[in-house]
Design a protein around this motif. Sequence first.
Motif: not given
Length: 367
Positions: A218-227
């Motif tokens: 889930a952390l990947h989704f909230w990163c700057e490079k994604w969404h």
Amino acid sequence: MEILWFLIALCMLAAVLGPFVLRRRSGIHQVAPGSPDAADPDTYGFVRQEQLDIRMPGPDQDLLDVLDVVQRTQDWRAASQLLAGTPKEGEVRWQRVQAFAGAASLELMQAPGVGGAWLRSWRAQSPKDAGGAAVHAEFLVQQAWRSSSAGTDDFRIILEEARTVCGEAALLAPGDPVPYIVELAVARGLGYSHEQFDQLWAKIIDRAPAHMGAHIAALHFWCEKWHGSREEAERFATSAAARAPQGSLLAALPLFAVYEHLPEVNLVQGFYRGVVVTKAVEGALFAVHAARPDDPMLAHVRHLLVLFLVRMERWAEAMHQLVHIDGHVGALPWTQNPDPAAEYTVYRALAVAGYEANGGSPATLPR
């Protein structure tokens, strides 16, 4: 013989070590694996590069035995039995689903059109098997990210199919968080709205509120490079860490947030000794110390700690982590590299170099 480093130009450094710059130290420079100046891995009981297992972050002998049977016989039933006997709410089921899907994806890449036939047979012969549906969904996700560029028509088509299979898997296994965890990667690739993502996340939290693997996904989704943004990712990670139950590795999640937002090239002297990085590393070290020795996510945290501890030049601590994880490299940060074993081996050589340059030896390394 004294082990030396050399200062590598930034462009070369990016290709070898990734986005950071090691500062000059007393004329010591990096040694490449295989160099006559590099420490022999056998001296420390480390596994040679060509023997490192890139499939998993740590040992799971039952999984390895079943993978061997499935790939040798192309019979899916052993995989089905293993997943059926793996508890739904734990981390192990998610890791095993990833491993089976990754094995099928790698087979297909090596033998286009015929590789991974056992997974196709599994789905065709047992369409109501919840484990087979989960593995199929994760396989599609890995295929999308591995074979297509994000945003292309092919990429979206594969992820749309993966979303459909996630739904099938969820219906076949009520209470199992894995189908929804698989969908987290779909959400990232297809660009779910924040409201859609929150609805998906609620389903996971209802089923497995302290699932470390789900939180990392889930952390990947909230990163700057994604969404999301750096602030949103940090808020998500620190909130999860703050509510982590006793002994949970969620206390290490802020380190994953820091990793996701590392600069492509670091020109700030002392960056890795700054407050933000130091605080995240100390939190991860605390989590590792407090976790159960058999926690299946422990290796994930240790692998990421190696990268940061080496960059911070905390050699003895890096070596301590290496003792626990050496042999398996199927985890962040190594899997971000096309050759995970080579990337890991470089960091291991740097850790050994720094450890010995500061008086360490195999005899002084705690086990």
